[in-house]
Design a protein around this motif. Structure first.
Motif, PDB file in Angstrom:
ATOM      1  N   GLY A   1       8.062 -14.673   5.370  1.00 60.71           N
ATOM      2  CA  GLY A   1       9.489 -14.357   5.359  1.00 60.71           C
ATOM      3  C   GLY A   1       9.811 -12.958   5.843  1.00 60.71           C
ATOM      4  N   LEU A   2       8.801 -12.193   6.213  1.00 61.57           N
ATOM      5  CA  LEU A   2       9.018 -10.810   6.648  1.00 61.57           C
ATOM      6  C   LEU A   2       8.935 -10.679   8.165  1.00 61.57           C
ATOM      7  CD1 LEU A   2       6.780  -8.903   4.042  1.00 61.57           C
ATOM      8  CD2 LEU A   2       9.222  -9.381   3.909  1.00 61.57           C
ATOM      9  N   SER A   3       9.790  -9.823   8.698  1.00 58.96           N
ATOM     10  CA  SER A   3       9.701  -9.514  10.131  1.00 58.96           C
ATOM     11  C   SER A   3       8.514  -8.577  10.348  1.00 58.96           C
ATOM     12  CB  SER A   3      10.993  -8.821  10.596  1.00 58.96           C
ATOM     13  OG  SER A   3      11.065  -7.516  10.029  1.00 58.96           O
ATOM     14  N   GLU A   4       8.125  -8.383  11.594  1.00 59.20           N
ATOM     15  CA  GLU A   4       7.025  -7.462  11.895  1.00 59.20           C
ATOM     16  C   GLU A   4       7.351  -6.050  11.423  1.00 59.20           C
ATOM     17  OE1 GLU A   4       3.896  -8.106  12.880  1.00 59.20           O
ATOM     18  OE2 GLU A   4       4.539 -10.200  12.687  1.00 59.20           O
ATOM     19  N   GLU A   5       8.600  -5.660  11.588  1.00 57.21           N
ATOM     20  CA  GLU A   5       9.020  -4.326  11.148  1.00 57.21           C
ATOM     21  C   GLU A   5       8.909  -4.203   9.622  1.00 57.21           C
ATOM     22  OE1 GLU A   5      13.010  -1.530  11.078  1.00 57.21           O
ATOM     23  OE2 GLU A   5      12.841  -3.072  12.633  1.00 57.21           O
ATOM     24  N   GLU A   6       9.316  -5.235   8.904  1.00 55.99           N
ATOM     25  CA  GLU A   6       9.223  -5.213   7.444  1.00 55.99           C
ATOM     26  C   GLU A   6       7.770  -5.189   6.979  1.00 55.99           C
ATOM     27  OE1 GLU A   6      13.317  -7.573   6.183  1.00 55.99           O
ATOM     28  OE2 GLU A   6      11.584  -8.725   6.924  1.00 55.99           O
ATOM     29  N   LYS A   7       6.913  -5.928   7.672  1.00 59.45           N
ATOM     30  CA  LYS A   7       5.482  -5.906   7.337  1.00 59.45           C
ATOM     31  C   LYS A   7       4.919  -4.505   7.527  1.00 59.45           C
ATOM     32  CE  LYS A   7       4.711 -10.687   8.709  1.00 59.45           C
ATOM     33  NZ  LYS A   7       4.101 -11.570   9.716  1.00 59.45           N
ATOM     34  N   GLN A   8       5.303  -3.857   8.599  1.00 58.71           N
ATOM     35  CA  GLN A   8       4.844  -2.492   8.865  1.00 58.71           C
ATOM     36  C   GLN A   8       5.347  -1.548   7.782  1.00 58.71           C
ATOM     37  OE1 GLN A   8       2.623  -1.596  11.201  1.00 58.71           O
ATOM     38  NE2 GLN A   8       2.667   0.460  10.339  1.00 58.71           N
ATOM     39  N   GLN A   9       6.603  -1.685   7.394  1.00 56.87           N
ATOM     40  CA  GLN A   9       7.168  -0.844   6.331  1.00 56.87           C
ATOM     41  C   GLN A   9       6.423  -1.070   5.012  1.00 56.87           C
ATOM     42  OE1 GLN A   9      11.251  -2.097   6.371  1.00 56.87           O
ATOM     43  NE2 GLN A   9      11.869  -0.564   7.885  1.00 56.87           N
ATOM     44  N   LEU A  10       6.162  -2.331   4.700  1.00 54.68           N
ATOM     45  CA  LEU A  10       5.434  -2.656   3.473  1.00 54.68           C
ATOM     46  C   LEU A  10       4.035  -2.041   3.505  1.00 54.68           C
ATOM     47  CD1 LEU A  10       5.250  -4.138   0.764  1.00 54.68           C
ATOM     48  CD2 LEU A  10       4.556  -6.193   2.041  1.00 54.68           C
ATOM     49  N   PHE A  11       3.384  -2.128   4.645  1.00 56.92           N
ATOM     50  CA  PHE A  11       2.054  -1.546   4.794  1.00 56.92           C
ATOM     51  C   PHE A  11       2.085  -0.044   4.522  1.00 56.92           C
ATOM     52  CE2 PHE A  11      -1.231   0.524   7.336  1.00 56.92           C
ATOM     53  CZ  PHE A  11      -2.356  -0.131   6.877  1.00 56.92           C
ATOM     54  N   VAL A  12       3.033   0.641   5.115  1.00 51.99           N
ATOM     55  CA  VAL A  12       3.158   2.096   4.936  1.00 51.99           C
ATOM     56  C   VAL A  12       3.397   2.425   3.461  1.00 51.99           C
ATOM     57  CG1 VAL A  12       4.600   4.114   5.482  1.00 51.99           C
ATOM     58  CG2 VAL A  12       3.884   2.557   7.305  1.00 51.99           C
ATOM     59  N   ILE A  13       4.267   1.668   2.828  1.00 56.26           N
ATOM     60  CA  ILE A  13       4.591   1.905   1.418  1.00 56.26           C
ATOM     61  C   ILE A  13       3.361   1.672   0.534  1.00 56.26           C
ATOM     62  CG2 ILE A  13       5.922   1.016  -0.549  1.00 56.26           C
ATOM     63  CD1 ILE A  13       8.199   0.480   1.558  1.00 56.26           C
ATOM     64  N   LEU A  14       2.679   0.558   0.747  1.00 55.54           N
ATOM     65  CA  LEU A  14       1.504   0.255  -0.080  1.00 55.54           C
ATOM     66  C   LEU A  14       0.377   1.265   0.149  1.00 55.54           C
ATOM     67  CD1 LEU A  14       1.460  -3.648   0.137  1.00 55.54           C
ATOM     68  CD2 LEU A  14       2.108  -2.231  -1.823  1.00 55.54           C
ATOM     69  N   LYS A  15       0.191   1.715   1.389  1.00 55.53           N
ATOM     70  CA  LYS A  15      -0.819   2.751   1.666  1.00 55.53           C
ATOM     71  C   LYS A  15      -0.474   4.034   0.926  1.00 55.53           C
ATOM     72  CE  LYS A  15      -4.069   2.747   4.018  1.00 55.53           C
ATOM     73  NZ  LYS A  15      -5.459   2.477   3.587  1.00 55.53           N
ATOM     74  N   LYS A  16       0.794   4.378   0.918  1.00 56.09           N
ATOM     75  CA  LYS A  16       1.245   5.582   0.221  1.00 56.09           C
ATOM     76  C   LYS A  16       0.969   5.453  -1.282  1.00 56.09           C
ATOM     77  CE  LYS A  16       5.255   8.621   0.413  1.00 56.09           C
ATOM     78  NZ  LYS A  16       6.622   8.735   0.929  1.00 56.09           N
ATOM     79  N   MET A  17       1.269   4.267  -1.843  1.00 52.94           N
ATOM     80  CA  MET A  17       0.998   4.029  -3.260  1.00 52.94           C
ATOM     81  C   MET A  17      -0.493   4.122  -3.553  1.00 52.94           C
ATOM     82  SD  MET A  17       3.675   0.886  -3.937  1.00 52.94           S
ATOM     83  CE  MET A  17       3.197   0.577  -5.630  1.00 52.94           C
ATOM     84  N   GLU A  18      -1.308   3.550  -2.670  1.00 49.61           N
ATOM     85  CA  GLU A  18      -2.757   3.576  -2.843  1.00 49.61           C
ATOM     86  C   GLU A  18      -3.286   5.013  -2.800  1.00 49.61           C
ATOM     87  OE1 GLU A  18      -6.564   1.343  -0.866  1.00 49.61           O
ATOM     88  OE2 GLU A  18      -5.148   2.293   0.503  1.00 49.61           O
ATOM     89  N   GLU A  19      -2.806   5.803  -1.839  1.00 50.39           N
ATOM     90  CA  GLU A  19      -3.248   7.191  -1.704  1.00 50.39           C
ATOM     91  C   GLU A  19      -2.866   8.008  -2.934  1.00 50.39           C
ATOM     92  OE1 GLU A  19      -1.558   8.459   2.022  1.00 50.39           O
ATOM     93  OE2 GLU A  19      -2.845   7.086   3.147  1.00 50.39           O
ATOM     94  N   TYR A  20      -1.653   7.812  -3.435  1.00 56.78           N
ATOM     95  CA  TYR A  20      -1.202   8.534  -4.618  1.00 56.78           C
ATOM     96  C   TYR A  20      -2.057   8.145  -5.820  1.00 56.78           C
ATOM     97  CZ  TYR A  20       1.675  10.387  -8.345  1.00 56.78           C
ATOM     98  OH  TYR A  20       2.103  11.058  -9.454  1.00 56.78           O
ATOM     99  N   ASP A  21      -2.324   6.856  -5.951  1.00 54.06           N
ATOM    100  CA  ASP A  21      -3.154   6.364  -7.052  1.00 54.06           C
ATOM    101  C   ASP A  21      -4.550   6.953  -6.969  1.00 54.06           C
ATOM    102  OD1 ASP A  21      -3.483   4.581  -9.366  1.00 54.06           O
ATOM    103  OD2 ASP A  21      -4.874   3.500  -8.053  1.00 54.06           O
ATOM    104  N   GLN A  22      -5.111   7.029  -5.758  1.00 57.85           N
ATOM    105  CA  GLN A  22      -6.445   7.581  -5.551  1.00 57.85           C
ATOM    106  C   GLN A  22      -6.468   9.071  -5.925  1.00 57.85           C
ATOM    107  OE1 GLN A  22      -9.009   5.564  -4.533  1.00 57.85           O
ATOM    108  NE2 GLN A  22     -10.344   7.256  -5.047  1.00 57.85           N
ATOM    109  N   GLU A  23      -5.445   9.804  -5.525  1.00 56.51           N
ATOM    110  CA  GLU A  23      -5.357  11.230  -5.881  1.00 56.51           C
ATOM    111  C   GLU A  23      -5.309  11.407  -7.389  1.00 56.51           C
ATOM    112  OE1 GLU A  23      -1.994  13.125  -3.992  1.00 56.51           O
ATOM    113  OE2 GLU A  23      -2.677  12.531  -1.993  1.00 56.51           O
TER     114      GLU A  23
END
Length: 144
Positions: A117-139
Motif C-alpha cells: 500500500g506504500l508508494s516508492e517515496e513512502e517506502k523510502q521515507q519509512l526506511f529513513v525513519i526506521l534507520k534513524k530509530m535503529e541508530e538512536y537505539d544503538q547509541e
C-alpha cells in the motif's frame, strides 16, 4: 496521533507479519529460530557448533537441542571435524537448502504484502525513519 498510538500501530503490523509466518509454521514449516540457524549455515557454509552458537548468540546446550530437531527433519547434518576431532561441524543438507529457499520466498511475499500500500517515496521515507530509530537505539545501547 500520539507516540503511543504510532508505536502500537507499528507493532500491530509487525504482529500480523509474525502471525502469518506462525500459520506457515503450523502448516509444516519450521520455527523461526531454526530458520535463523539454517539461514546462517546457508550464508556461511558449514561451521563448528561453537561458531554457530556464537553467531546465533545462544548457549551451546540450546544449539544442541535445536540441531537435534533440525537433524530429525533431515535439514542439517553433523560430523566430526577432520582438523580438530573435538569439534563438530554442522552443515545444511540438500533438503535444508530447499527449506531455506522456500522460507525466503514466503518471507518475501509477506514483506511485499505489508508494503504493497506504500508508494516508492513512502517506502523510502519509512526506511529513513526506521534507520534513524535503529541508530538512536544503538547509541542508547552503547551508552548503557
Amino acid at each position: 496521533m500520539t507516540e503511543i498510538e504510532l508505536a502500537e500501530l507499528f507493532f500491530k503490523v509487525a504482529r500480523r507479519k509474525m502471525k502469518h509466518l506462525d500459520v506457515k509454521r503450523k502448516q509444516g514449516y519450521s520455527f523461526l529460530g531454526q530458520y535463523r540457524c539454517m539461514g546462517l549455515l546457508a550464508l556461511n557454509g558449514p561451521c563448528s557448533q561453537k561458531e554457530l552458537a556464537e553467531k546465533l548468540q545462544i548457549r551451546q546446550a540450546s544449539l544442541s537441542e535445536l540441531l537435534g530437531k533440525l537433524e530429525k527433519k533431515g535439514f542439517v547434518s553433523r560430523r566430526q571435524s577432520e582438523k580438530d576431532r573435538r569439534s563438530t561441524l554442522v552443515s545444511l543438507t540438500e533438503e535444508g537448502e530447499q527449506q531455506v529457499l522456500q522460507y525466503k520466498a514466503g518471507r518475501e511475499r509477506v514483506y511485499k504484502g505489508i508494503m504493497r500500500g506504500l508508494s516508492e517515496e513512502e517506502k523510502q521515507q519509512l526506511f529513513v525513519i526506521l534507520k534513524k530509530m535503529e541508530e538512536y537505539d544503538q547509541e542508547e545501547e552503547n551508552h548503557e
